[in-house]
Design a protein around this motif. Structure first.
Motif, PDB file in Angstrom:
ATOM      1  N   SER A   1       0.817  -1.202   0.000  1.00 58.23           N
ATOM      2  CA  SER A   1       0.000   0.000   0.000  1.00 58.23           C
ATOM      3  C   SER A   1       0.856   1.260   0.000  1.00 58.23           C
ATOM      4  N   ALA A   2       1.984   1.214   0.709  1.00 59.91           N
ATOM      5  CA  ALA A   2       2.870   2.380   0.767  1.00 59.91           C
ATOM      6  C   ALA A   2       3.431   2.728  -0.609  1.00 59.91           C
ATOM      7  N   ALA A   3       3.594   1.730  -1.467  1.00 59.01           N
ATOM      8  CA  ALA A   3       4.126   1.994  -2.806  1.00 59.01           C
ATOM      9  C   ALA A   3       3.187   2.841  -3.645  1.00 59.01           C
ATOM     10  N   PHE A   4       1.899   2.892  -3.295  1.00 53.03           N
ATOM     11  CA  PHE A   4       0.911   3.674  -4.038  1.00 53.03           C
ATOM     12  C   PHE A   4       0.601   5.012  -3.363  1.00 53.03           C
ATOM     13  N   ARG A   5       1.298   5.342  -2.280  1.00 50.37           N
ATOM     14  CA  ARG A   5       0.949   6.543  -1.530  1.00 50.37           C
ATOM     15  C   ARG A   5       1.284   7.816  -2.282  1.00 50.37           C
ATOM     16  N   GLY A   6       2.340   7.805  -3.040  1.00 44.13           N
ATOM     17  CA  GLY A   6       2.750   9.009  -3.754  1.00 44.13           C
ATOM     18  C   GLY A   6       3.208  10.083  -2.778  1.00 44.13           C
ATOM     19  N   THR A   7       2.729  11.306  -2.996  1.00 44.37           N
ATOM     20  CA  THR A   7       3.128  12.429  -2.131  1.00 44.37           C
ATOM     21  C   THR A   7       2.115  12.688  -1.018  1.00 44.37           C
TER      22      THR A   7
ATOM     23  N   ALA B   1       9.840 -15.097  12.035  1.00 47.17           N
ATOM     24  CA  ALA B   1      10.953 -14.296  11.508  1.00 47.17           C
ATOM     25  C   ALA B   1      10.518 -13.516  10.275  1.00 47.17           C
ATOM     26  N   ALA B   2       9.714 -14.139   9.417  1.00 50.82           N
ATOM     27  CA  ALA B   2       9.229 -13.453   8.221  1.00 50.82           C
ATOM     28  C   ALA B   2       8.315 -12.293   8.602  1.00 50.82           C
ATOM     29  N   ALA B   3       7.494 -12.482   9.638  1.00 48.15           N
ATOM     30  CA  ALA B   3       6.606 -11.402  10.078  1.00 48.15           C
ATOM     31  C   ALA B   3       7.402 -10.231  10.643  1.00 48.15           C
ATOM     32  N   LEU B   4       8.441 -10.522  11.429  1.00 44.07           N
ATOM     33  CA  LEU B   4       9.268  -9.455  11.983  1.00 44.07           C
ATOM     34  C   LEU B   4       9.990  -8.692  10.879  1.00 44.07           C
ATOM     35  N   ALA B   5      10.511  -9.405   9.886  1.00 49.35           N
ATOM     36  CA  ALA B   5      11.195  -8.741   8.772  1.00 49.35           C
ATOM     37  C   ALA B   5      10.232  -7.858   7.987  1.00 49.35           C
ATOM     38  N   ALA B   6       9.015  -8.343   7.777  1.00 54.00           N
ATOM     39  CA  ALA B   6       8.024  -7.541   7.054  1.00 54.00           C
ATOM     40  C   ALA B   6       7.636  -6.307   7.861  1.00 54.00           C
ATOM     41  N   GLN B   7       7.542  -6.436   9.173  1.00 54.80           N
ATOM     42  CA  GLN B   7       7.234  -5.283  10.007  1.00 54.80           C
ATOM     43  C   GLN B   7       8.352  -4.248   9.946  1.00 54.80           C
ATOM     44  N   ASP B   8       9.596  -4.703   9.943  1.00 53.93           N
ATOM     45  CA  ASP B   8      10.724  -3.766   9.818  1.00 53.93           C
ATOM     46  C   ASP B   8      10.663  -3.023   8.480  1.00 53.93           C
ATOM     47  N   ALA B   9      10.358  -3.743   7.404  1.00 55.57           N
ATOM     48  CA  ALA B   9      10.280  -3.113   6.089  1.00 55.57           C
ATOM     49  C   ALA B   9       9.142  -2.106   6.036  1.00 55.57           C
ATOM     50  N   ALA B  10       8.016  -2.431   6.640  1.00 58.76           N
ATOM     51  CA  ALA B  10       6.883  -1.506   6.657  1.00 58.76           C
ATOM     52  C   ALA B  10       7.200  -0.267   7.484  1.00 58.76           C
ATOM     53  N   ALA B  11       7.863  -0.446   8.624  1.00 61.71           N
ATOM     54  CA  ALA B  11       8.209   0.691   9.472  1.00 61.71           C
ATOM     55  C   ALA B  11       9.136   1.664   8.754  1.00 61.71           C
ATOM     56  N   ALA B  12      10.009   1.143   7.899  1.00 60.74           N
ATOM     57  CA  ALA B  12      10.919   2.015   7.156  1.00 60.74           C
ATOM     58  C   ALA B  12      10.175   2.877   6.143  1.00 60.74           C
ATOM     59  N   LEU B  13       9.027   2.413   5.679  1.00 58.95           N
ATOM     60  CA  LEU B  13       8.250   3.172   4.695  1.00 58.95           C
ATOM     61  C   LEU B  13       7.368   4.227   5.355  1.00 58.95           C
ATOM     62  N   GLY B  14       7.046   4.053   6.617  1.00 60.74           N
ATOM     63  CA  GLY B  14       6.367   5.082   7.374  1.00 60.74           C
ATOM     64  C   GLY B  14       4.858   5.092   7.281  1.00 60.74           C
ATOM     65  N   HIS B  15       4.285   5.328   6.117  1.00 63.24           N
ATOM     66  CA  HIS B  15       2.842   5.475   5.965  1.00 63.24           C
ATOM     67  C   HIS B  15       2.363   4.675   4.751  1.00 63.24           C
ATOM     68  N   ARG B  16       1.096   4.323   4.767  1.00 60.87           N
ATOM     69  CA  ARG B  16       0.492   3.596   3.665  1.00 60.87           C
ATOM     70  C   ARG B  16      -0.614   4.441   3.037  1.00 60.87           C
ATOM     71  N   ARG B  17      -1.099   3.983   1.882  1.00 61.19           N
ATOM     72  CA  ARG B  17      -2.143   4.722   1.177  1.00 61.19           C
ATOM     73  C   ARG B  17      -3.523   4.494   1.787  1.00 61.19           C
ATOM     74  N   HIS B  18      -3.835   3.267   2.167  1.00 62.96           N
ATOM     75  CA  HIS B  18      -5.192   2.900   2.554  1.00 62.96           C
ATOM     76  C   HIS B  18      -5.421   3.048   4.055  1.00 62.96           C
ATOM     77  N   GLU B  19      -6.683   3.302   4.406  1.00 64.88           N
ATOM     78  CA  GLU B  19      -7.043   3.403   5.814  1.00 64.88           C
ATOM     79  C   GLU B  19      -6.871   2.060   6.517  1.00 64.88           C
ATOM     80  N   SER B  20      -7.315   1.001   5.883  1.00 71.64           N
ATOM     81  CA  SER B  20      -7.185  -0.350   6.438  1.00 71.64           C
ATOM     82  C   SER B  20      -7.031  -1.325   5.282  1.00 71.64           C
ATOM     83  N   LEU B  21      -6.472  -2.483   5.583  1.00 72.89           N
ATOM     84  CA  LEU B  21      -6.137  -3.438   4.525  1.00 72.89           C
ATOM     85  C   LEU B  21      -6.654  -4.842   4.771  1.00 72.89           C
ATOM     86  N   LEU B  22      -6.859  -5.217   6.006  1.00 69.96           N
ATOM     87  CA  LEU B  22      -7.239  -6.596   6.312  1.00 69.96           C
ATOM     88  C   LEU B  22      -8.729  -6.695   6.607  1.00 69.96           C
ATOM     89  N   GLY B  23      -9.323  -7.793   6.204  1.00 66.17           N
ATOM     90  CA  GLY B  23     -10.737  -8.021   6.473  1.00 66.17           C
ATOM     91  C   GLY B  23     -11.184  -9.362   5.921  1.00 66.17           C
TER      92      GLY B  23
END
Length: 501
Positions: A193-199, A221-243
């Motif tokens: 989602s962060a890849a589509f955030r733009g400005t 370990a995969a979940a922790l690595a994904a969380q680290d990668a997401a934290a580096a991106l800071g913000h995402r485009r969508h309000e929520s993603l899971l459902g």
């Protein structure tokens, strides 16, 4: 179905044509899809695309994948996006919701992943492949519905996933696996989602704490690595993603036996054969069908149903991480308190009294314990309506159950004597009771005399049929001193309307 050019992902997969129905009342549809998927998947595809007379899974998939691939090319995304979506569906690893299949706008586009498609025969889980599928799903939904502020990514058939891992659904390790799997989905979806955030400022990402342990090697370990990668991106485009979307046809198309994260309640499928999850559970324990049968005949419970609270516990474990959850399962009813009912002897004594109350016949029968204590009553009426007789029967049963559970007869006598309703009046056939204010009043006056020796009950004073506010009890003073006449509770019969001016 005629020659058509299909995507290479479907080549080499043996196809079959099934006669399917979207529902029992819908017309039949010819559906072509992989033979191993079976008729249930054909019915599901017919439900996803109602109204079609002929369906081909590869062509139906191309109808929604092609527009997404075209938008991906315009946005400069990799040209392999369409290929990856076809491969994901052909492997029954994931599929979008009905709105995407029909190329319709949706306020909440959804995509369902099947974690069993990423689990090999040895129990190894492809966490990297699963995370890639999550990112692919977010990308596809964003391109299909760019204006949608929220997405709904979920998984299906958690019950089978846990059975293949040898985990009991109703266990803490099972909940830890489900929470870690959702955490991996959340972080991978955040990255896509962060890849589509733009400005745009976007929405802040959360980082839920993971369980300390996880029975699936590499998943935490995969979940922790994904969380680290997401934290580096800071913000995402969508309000929520899971459902978890309420779209059972999509889950059936993916071969799911049990929807989303619900538990299985039976080891048999709809056709009466052993369910896939039960077979996989035996395999995870290293048991053959013969060995399992031997153990079950010996008294072992290999397929015990989970506790009623197990589904609720799984729901509550996932709810903090998922924006769109199914309705919370009802809490289990509290355990029924053990009954202390004292059974009557098979052959019991008692009596039957025939009387007439106000000209209406009544038969009162009793049943006694060996020591002469009253244990049950029966009241039979002959000239009353069926509703009245039924109510009297139910009343007698309720009183009998109370007596057998230790309720004192004195309490019933105090509660039900002097009840007033017709028929009432003189009692014929019972010298111990001369008047009764109702049939129920008579019953308990009779029981008081014969089982309690109470011959000093206040006499019954039957009144006219219309007794509201006009009976002796109503005219009795409310205070120790006499009240001015007429009493406040007495009906004033002589008032009439003189003028409404």
């Amino acid at each position: 179905m005629g020659p058509h050019k299909t995507h290479k992902s479907w080549h080499g997969i043996r196809q079959a044509v099934f006669t399917a129905q979207a529902d029992p009342d819908a017309p039949s549809v010819a559906v072509k899809l992989p033979a191993a998927w079976g008729s249930a998947a054909a019915d599901a595809l017919a439900a996803l695309l109602p109204g079609a007379k002929r369906l081909d899974i590869a062509l139906a998939a191309e109808s929604w994948i092609a527009p997404i691939a075209a938008r991906a090319a315009t946005a400069g995304l990799p040209a392999t996006l369409g290929d990856e979506l076809h491969a994901l569906l052909a492997a029954r690893r994931g599929a979008p919701d009905a709105a995407i299949w029909a190329n319709k706008a949706s306020a909440l586009p959804g995509f369902t992943l099947n974690p069993n498609g990423f689990l090999d025969e040895a129990g190894g889980f492809d966490a990297a492949g699963f995370a890639a599928a999550v990112r692919l799903a977010v990308t596809a939904l964003t391109l299909a519905a760019p204006a949608a502020p929220r997405l709904a990514l979920g998984f299906t058939d958690l019950n089978l996933f846990l059975a293949r891992l040898g985990l009991d659904y109703d266990s803490t390790p099972a909940q830890d696996v489900a929470v870690t799997l959702i955490a991996l989905m959340s972080a991978a979806a955040d990255c896509a989602s962060a890849a589509f955030r733009g400005t745009a400022l976007g929405h802040a990402m959360s980082r839920p704490a993971l369980p300390v342990g996880c029975a699936v090697p590499g998943l935490r370990a995969a979940a922790l690595a994904a969380q680290d990668a997401a934290a580096a991106l800071g913000h995402r485009r969508h309000e929520s993603l899971l459902g978890f979307t309420a779209d059972p046809a999509v889950e059936a198309l993916l071969g799911a036996e049990i929807r989303n994260f619900a538990p299985a309640l039976s080891a048999l499928d709809a056709d009466g054969r052993m369910a896939q999850w039960a077979t996989q559970k035996l395999s995870a324990q290293g048991l053959s069908a013969e060995a399992a049968l031997t153990r079950m005949l010996g008294g072992d419970s290999l397929f015990a149903a989970p506790r009623p609270a197990a589904h609720l516990a799984m729901h509550d474990a996932l709810a903090p991480l998922v924006a769109q959850m199914p309705e919370r399962p009802a809490a289990p009813m509290p355990a029924r308190r053990a009954s202390q009912r004292e059974a009557l002897p098979p052959r019991r004594s008692g009596y039957t009294q025939k009387v007439s109350v106000g000209g209406h016949k009544l038969f009162l029968s009793t049943g006694e314990y060996a020591n002469g204590r009253l244990g049950e009553i029966f009241v039979a009426l002959h000239k009353e309506g069926s509703a009245f007789r039924g109510l009297m029967d139910a009343f007698a049963i309720a009183v009998s159950i109370g007596l057998q559970h230790g309720v004192n007869l004195e309490d019933y006598v105090e509660a039900f004597t002097f009840t007033r309703f017709g028929p009432a009046g003189a009692v014929e056939g019972d010298p111990a009771v001369l008047q009764a204010t109702s049939m129920i009043d008579y019953v308990f006056r009779n029981l008081a005399v014969n089982y309690l020796g109470q011959t000093n009950l206040a006499p019954a004073t039957p009144e006219a049929a219309d007794t509201v506010g006009d009976g002796a009890a109503e005219r009795a003073p409310l205070l120790p001193l006499d009240l001015p006449a007429p009493a406040p509770r007495e009906r004033r019969r002589n008032l009439k309307l003189v003028s409404n001016a």
